[in-house]
Enzyme design. Structure first.
Site, PDB file in Angstrom:
ATOM      1  N   ARG A  47      38.576  44.053  42.924  1.00  0.00           N
ATOM      2  CA  ARG A  47      38.158  45.030  43.942  1.00  0.00           C
ATOM      3  C   ARG A  47      39.157  45.168  45.085  1.00  0.00           C
ATOM      4  O   ARG A  47      39.258  46.215  45.709  1.00  0.00           O
ATOM      5  CB  ARG A  47      36.807  44.621  44.527  1.00  0.00           C
ATOM      6  CG  ARG A  47      35.688  44.667  43.548  1.00  0.00           C
ATOM      7  CD  ARG A  47      34.426  44.234  44.231  1.00  0.00           C
ATOM      8  NE  ARG A  47      34.100  45.111  45.335  1.00  0.00           N
ATOM      9  CZ  ARG A  47      33.447  46.261  45.221  1.00  0.00           C
ATOM     10  NH1 ARG A  47      33.020  46.653  44.044  1.00  0.00           N
ATOM     11  NH2 ARG A  47      33.195  46.996  46.276  1.00  0.00           N
ATOM     12  N   CYS A  88      29.611  44.608  41.166  1.00  0.00           N
ATOM     13  CA  CYS A  88      30.280  43.403  40.683  1.00  0.00           C
ATOM     14  C   CYS A  88      29.269  42.266  40.618  1.00  0.00           C
ATOM     15  O   CYS A  88      28.096  42.466  40.918  1.00  0.00           O
ATOM     16  CB  CYS A  88      31.466  43.040  41.543  1.00  0.00           C
ATOM     17  SG  CYS A  88      31.039  42.162  43.019  1.00  0.00           S
ATOM     18  N   ARG A 136      41.207  33.144  39.018  1.00  0.00           N
ATOM     19  CA  ARG A 136      41.494  34.304  39.871  1.00  0.00           C
ATOM     20  C   ARG A 136      41.805  33.848  41.298  1.00  0.00           C
ATOM     21  O   ARG A 136      42.571  34.505  41.999  1.00  0.00           O
ATOM     22  CB  ARG A 136      40.277  35.245  39.921  1.00  0.00           C
ATOM     23  CG  ARG A 136      40.094  36.073  38.674  1.00  0.00           C
ATOM     24  CD  ARG A 136      39.006  37.099  38.879  1.00  0.00           C
ATOM     25  NE  ARG A 136      39.279  37.891  40.077  1.00  0.00           N
ATOM     26  CZ  ARG A 136      38.429  38.736  40.638  1.00  0.00           C
ATOM     27  NH1 ARG A 136      37.235  38.907  40.100  1.00  0.00           N
ATOM     28  NH2 ARG A 136      38.744  39.410  41.713  1.00  0.00           N
ATOM     29  N   ASP A 181      31.721  32.586  50.964  1.00  0.00           N
ATOM     30  CA  ASP A 181      32.521  32.067  49.848  1.00  0.00           C
ATOM     31  C   ASP A 181      32.312  30.575  49.608  1.00  0.00           C
ATOM     32  O   ASP A 181      32.739  30.051  48.577  1.00  0.00           O
ATOM     33  CB  ASP A 181      34.011  32.358  50.086  1.00  0.00           C
ATOM     34  CG  ASP A 181      34.319  33.838  49.960  1.00  0.00           C
ATOM     35  OD1 ASP A 181      33.479  34.574  49.436  1.00  0.00           O
ATOM     36  OD2 ASP A 181      35.408  34.255  50.402  1.00  0.00           O
ATOM     37  N   ILE A 196      25.354  37.959  53.372  1.00  0.00           N
ATOM     38  CA  ILE A 196      26.475  38.888  53.184  1.00  0.00           C
ATOM     39  C   ILE A 196      26.280  39.709  51.912  1.00  0.00           C
ATOM     40  O   ILE A 196      26.315  40.932  51.947  1.00  0.00           O
ATOM     41  CB  ILE A 196      27.827  38.130  53.120  1.00  0.00           C
ATOM     42  CG1 ILE A 196      28.036  37.301  54.394  1.00  0.00           C
ATOM     43  CG2 ILE A 196      28.986  39.105  52.888  1.00  0.00           C
ATOM     44  CD1 ILE A 196      28.364  38.075  55.634  1.00  0.00           C
ATOM     45  N   ARG A 241      28.416  46.503  46.022  1.00  0.00           N
ATOM     46  CA  ARG A 241      29.436  46.325  47.061  1.00  0.00           C
ATOM     47  C   ARG A 241      29.997  47.700  47.430  1.00  0.00           C
ATOM     48  O   ARG A 241      31.049  48.108  46.957  1.00  0.00           O
ATOM     49  CB  ARG A 241      30.543  45.380  46.572  1.00  0.00           C
ATOM     50  CG  ARG A 241      30.066  43.936  46.520  1.00  0.00           C
ATOM     51  CD  ARG A 241      31.113  43.024  45.965  1.00  0.00           C
ATOM     52  NE  ARG A 241      32.169  42.696  46.909  1.00  0.00           N
ATOM     53  CZ  ARG A 241      33.216  41.941  46.597  1.00  0.00           C
ATOM     54  NH1 ARG A 241      33.344  41.466  45.377  1.00  0.00           N
ATOM     55  NH2 ARG A 241      34.134  41.667  47.496  1.00  0.00           N
ATOM     56  N   PRO A 242      29.277  48.387  48.314  1.00  0.00           N
ATOM     57  CA  PRO A 242      29.698  49.739  48.664  1.00  0.00           C
ATOM     58  C   PRO A 242      31.029  49.753  49.416  1.00  0.00           C
ATOM     59  O   PRO A 242      31.449  48.726  49.950  1.00  0.00           O
ATOM     60  CB  PRO A 242      28.572  50.232  49.578  1.00  0.00           C
ATOM     61  CG  PRO A 242      27.896  49.010  50.086  1.00  0.00           C
ATOM     62  CD  PRO A 242      28.092  47.939  49.059  1.00  0.00           C
ATOM     63  N   LYS A 268      44.594  33.227  49.212  1.00  0.00           N
ATOM     64  CA  LYS A 268      44.463  34.437  48.384  1.00  0.00           C
ATOM     65  C   LYS A 268      44.096  35.649  49.246  1.00  0.00           C
ATOM     66  O   LYS A 268      44.733  36.694  49.181  1.00  0.00           O
ATOM     67  CB  LYS A 268      43.359  34.219  47.332  1.00  0.00           C
ATOM     68  CG  LYS A 268      42.818  35.499  46.715  1.00  0.00           C
ATOM     69  CD  LYS A 268      41.811  35.226  45.626  1.00  0.00           C
ATOM     70  CE  LYS A 268      40.369  35.157  46.067  1.00  0.00           C
ATOM     71  NZ  LYS A 268      39.716  36.462  46.271  1.00  0.00           N
ATOM     72  N   ASN A 269      43.061  35.478  50.066  1.00  0.00           N
ATOM     73  CA  ASN A 269      42.545  36.640  50.792  1.00  0.00           C
ATOM     74  C   ASN A 269      43.416  37.039  51.985  1.00  0.00           C
ATOM     75  O   ASN A 269      43.185  38.075  52.609  1.00  0.00           O
ATOM     76  CB  ASN A 269      41.095  36.387  51.215  1.00  0.00           C
ATOM     77  CG  ASN A 269      40.171  36.397  49.998  1.00  0.00           C
ATOM     78  OD1 ASN A 269      40.568  36.837  48.918  1.00  0.00           O
ATOM     79  ND2 ASN A 269      38.952  35.899  50.155  1.00  0.00           N
TER      80      ASN A 269
HETATM   81  C1  EPZ Z   1      35.989  39.940  51.365  1.00  0.00           C
HETATM   82  O1  EPZ Z   1      35.314  40.850  50.517  1.00  0.00           O
HETATM   83  C2  EPZ Z   1      36.555  38.852  50.509  1.00  0.00           C
HETATM   84  N1  EPZ Z   1      37.509  39.427  49.560  1.00  0.00           N
HETATM   85  C3  EPZ Z   1      35.432  38.139  49.784  1.00  0.00           C
HETATM   86  O2  EPZ Z   1      35.999  37.068  49.064  1.00  0.00           O
HETATM   87  C4  EPZ Z   1      34.452  37.574  50.805  1.00  0.00           C
HETATM   88  O3  EPZ Z   1      33.361  37.031  50.134  1.00  0.00           O
HETATM   89  C5  EPZ Z   1      33.963  38.692  51.731  1.00  0.00           C
HETATM   90  O4  EPZ Z   1      35.112  39.376  52.325  1.00  0.00           O
HETATM   91  C6  EPZ Z   1      33.087  38.204  52.860  1.00  0.00           C
HETATM   92  O5  EPZ Z   1      33.768  37.252  53.616  1.00  0.00           O
HETATM   93  C7  EPZ Z   1      38.788  39.528  49.906  1.00  0.00           C
HETATM   94  O6  EPZ Z   1      39.201  39.172  51.010  1.00  0.00           O
HETATM   95  C8  EPZ Z   1      39.714  40.075  48.888  1.00  0.00           C
HETATM   96  P1  EPZ Z   1      33.060  42.708  53.149  1.00  0.00           P
HETATM   97  P2  EPZ Z   1      34.876  42.283  51.033  1.00  0.00           P
HETATM   98  O7  EPZ Z   1      33.545  44.105  53.149  1.00  0.00           O
HETATM   99  O8  EPZ Z   1      35.948  42.779  51.925  1.00  0.00           O
HETATM  100  C9  EPZ Z   1      29.063  45.318  53.054  1.00  0.00           C
HETATM  101  C10 EPZ Z   1      36.221  35.641  47.152  1.00  0.00           C
HETATM  102  O9  EPZ Z   1      35.512  34.959  46.370  1.00  0.00           O
HETATM  103  N2  EPZ Z   1      29.912  46.511  53.024  1.00  0.00           N
HETATM  104  O10 EPZ Z   1      33.333  41.870  54.349  1.00  0.00           O
HETATM  105  O11 EPZ Z   1      34.522  43.093  49.854  1.00  0.00           O
HETATM  106  C11 EPZ Z   1      29.165  44.487  51.782  1.00  0.00           C
HETATM  107  O12 EPZ Z   1      28.350  44.985  50.761  1.00  0.00           O
HETATM  108  C12 EPZ Z   1      35.720  36.950  47.673  1.00  0.00           C
HETATM  109  O13 EPZ Z   1      37.369  35.316  47.492  1.00  0.00           O
HETATM  110  C13 EPZ Z   1      29.322  47.742  53.139  1.00  0.00           C
HETATM  111  O14 EPZ Z   1      28.104  47.883  53.264  1.00  0.00           O
HETATM  112  O15 EPZ Z   1      33.589  41.947  51.859  1.00  0.00           O
HETATM  113  C14 EPZ Z   1      28.744  43.135  52.273  1.00  0.00           C
HETATM  114  O16 EPZ Z   1      27.349  43.099  52.333  1.00  0.00           O
HETATM  115  C15 EPZ Z   1      34.633  37.605  46.977  1.00  0.00           C
HETATM  116  N3  EPZ Z   1      30.119  48.844  53.105  1.00  0.00           N
HETATM  117  C16 EPZ Z   1      29.295  43.098  53.697  1.00  0.00           C
HETATM  118  O17 EPZ Z   1      29.521  44.455  54.056  1.00  0.00           O
HETATM  119  C17 EPZ Z   1      31.486  48.753  52.989  1.00  0.00           C
HETATM  120  O18 EPZ Z   1      32.149  49.786  52.996  1.00  0.00           O
HETATM  121  C18 EPZ Z   1      30.583  42.331  53.877  1.00  0.00           C
HETATM  122  O19 EPZ Z   1      31.515  42.707  52.870  1.00  0.00           O
HETATM  123  C19 EPZ Z   1      32.066  47.480  52.890  1.00  0.00           C
HETATM  124  C20 EPZ Z   1      31.255  46.374  52.900  1.00  0.00           C
END
Ligand code: EPZ
Length: 416
Positions: free
Chosen positions: A92, A116, A395, A303, A325, A121-122, A22-23
């Site tokens: 998202r 969410c 999903r 995850d 995370i 999730r900024p 998916k991702n």
């Molecule tokens: C991706 O989400 C995945 N989603 C998530 O999978 C996964 O849990 C996550 O990466 C971590 O591996 C997809 O690939 C579609 P991040 P993402 O940006 O990109 C902070 C699932 O169940 N952050 O790596 O949203 C954030 O809050 C899902 O399949 C900022 O501070 O995750 C978090 O603490 C859910 N500012 C950390 O970084 C930003 O601008 C990592 O989030 C972006 C993120």
């Protein structure tokens, strides 16, 4: 809304195939906006999030057909550049169209994704990266308006590793004038698969697999075809489902290399793991509690945090999980407690006193991986567990219940 009825305590046995990731699929679909033409994506999981992204591409003017795990995308008539609230609020990852739309059309209007079920999730890192490339960003009426006459190569140092920000800025960088250096990028296998796909489209990205990507901007890209990598989180979920039932299964069409630390943790608990090029066999029983700390790849994936908590609640002794995370990825705990699990939450840490008897109960899923955790726990629970809101599971997992039933689980989907 569908429900699952699970009658637990059946050992899983047999061979099962993993679906495409998916991702990995979602960003590649968004990348198709970068060049006009016809794309074929193979090994695409038939899940809600992929269908949502297909819907979004259609709104942007693409033609999308999806059949037999093959996705055909034609982006020849894409000229619209707005991702509406109604779609973004359901997924998202819709934010992934921001970078490609800006790179392609010089403008994008994308609904601002809110909070969410995993906590705040900024998207500040996405927006800062785009600004660094020369974009003007305004937030109005719940929408991000990004515009740029021209994007220029630059250096972006990400404050923290973010899968989404790396994805967006990488896609925005491939068509810019000059060289872009992205430092402290996420190195998840899904990022590598996107970067390889962009190179197949004619991009010039170096450093794939490391935390520094160098992108030499090109004038044009062309469409490309791709077979999605196996879903490493589904692979882990199936292994855990077998583990909790003391089963013995062979997971095929997966990529053991992408699951390094996960397999190490399963071995530490006491399971026997045998890997081949594209398969993993698991057997044996749990003997030891463990400690887990989630962090960006190659560390332990967030995850699989909830699914592991389900398994560890059945392993005698005290296990500890630190979630580093997301700020609030523990909504599933109260549901596992309903089955009899002894789990205590302290800030971002959970302490599991494992080995209590789990007994079936009605449960409610709250996100994709929480839903998977509930299914796993139900497989080990005595009697009947009824899991509602399984649309969360749908999903991200293609008919997980059919795969588990194929392995001998007593699990049924019913329409509520
Ligand atoms: C991706 O989400 C995945 N989603 C998530 O999978 C996964 O849990 C996550 O990466 C971590 O591996 C997809 O690939 C579609 P991040 P993402 O940006 O990109 C902070 C699932 O169940 N952050 O790596 O949203 C954030 O809050 C899902 O399949 C900022 O501070 O995750 C978090 O603490 C859910 N500012 C950390 O970084 C930003 O601008 C990592 O989030 C972006 C993120």
């Amino acid at each position: 809304m569908d429900k699952f009825i699970v009658l637990g305590e059946k050992k899983l046995k047999g061979i099962i195939s993993v679906s495409g990731s998916k991702n990995a699929g979602l960003p590649i679909m968004a990348a198709s906006l970068l060049a006009d033409g016809h794309y074929i994506l193979k090994n695409v999981p038939d899940i809600i999030d992929i269908r949502t992204m297909a819907k979004l591409l259609r709104i942007l003017g693409a033609k999308v057909e999806f059949e037999n795990h093959e996705l055909k995308i034609n982006t020849e008539n894409c000229s619209y550049y707005e991702a509406p609230y109604d779609l973004v609020k359901t997924m998202r990852a819709s934010i992934y169209v921001l970078g490609p739309l800006l790179a392609r059309f010089g403008k994008a209007k994308v609904s601002f994704p809110g909070g969410c079920a995993l906590g705040a999730r900024p998207i500040n890192l996405h927006l800062q990266g785009l600004q660094k490339l020369g974009a003007n960003i305004e937030i109005e009426h719940g929408y991000i308006y990004a515009t740029a006459k021209k994007l220029n190569g630059t250096e972006v140092i990400f404050e923290k590793k973010s899968v989404g920000a790396t994805t967006n800025i990488l896609m925005a960088s491939v068509l810019v004038d000059g060289i872009t250096i992205l430092r402290n990028v996420a190195c998840e296998p899904e990022i590598n698969s996107l970067a390889n796909f962009l190179n197949k489209m004619g991009a010039k990205i170096e450093g794939i697999g490391t935390d520094c990507l160098t992108i030499s901007g090109v004038k044009n890209l062309h469409p490309a075809d791709v077979t999605l990598i196996p879903d490493r989180i589904e692979t882990g979920t199936l292994l855990l489902a077998a583990a909790i039932t003391k089963g013995n299964i062979n997971v095929k069409n997966c990529c053991p290399m992408d699951l390094g630390i996960v397999l190490e943790k399963l071995k530490e608990i006491g399971f026997s793991i045998e890997t081949e090029n594209d398969s993993i066999k698991i057997s044996g029983k749990a003997k030891n509690p463990i400690e887990i700390s989630t962090n960006p790849y190659p560390a332990f994936p967030t995850d699989l945090q909830a699914p592991f908590a389900a398994l560890l609640s059945t392993v005698k002794g005290i296990s500890i999980i630190d979630e580093n995370i997301f700020s609030d990825r523990f909504m599933y705990i109260s549901e596992l407690q309903r089955l009899g699990a002894d789990i205590k939450l302290d800030k971002n840490r959970i302490v599991i006193h494992g080995g209590t008897k789990l007994t079936g109960a009605p449960l409610m899923a709250s996100d994709i991986r929480a839903a998977a955790a509930l299914v796993i726990a139900a497989l080990a629970s005595e009697g009947k567990t009824e899991i509602s809101r399984v649309y969360h599971l749908d999903r991200g997992y293609e008919r997980l219940e059919s795969k588990l039933a194929q392995l001998g689980a007593d699990i049924e989907r019913i329409e509520d």
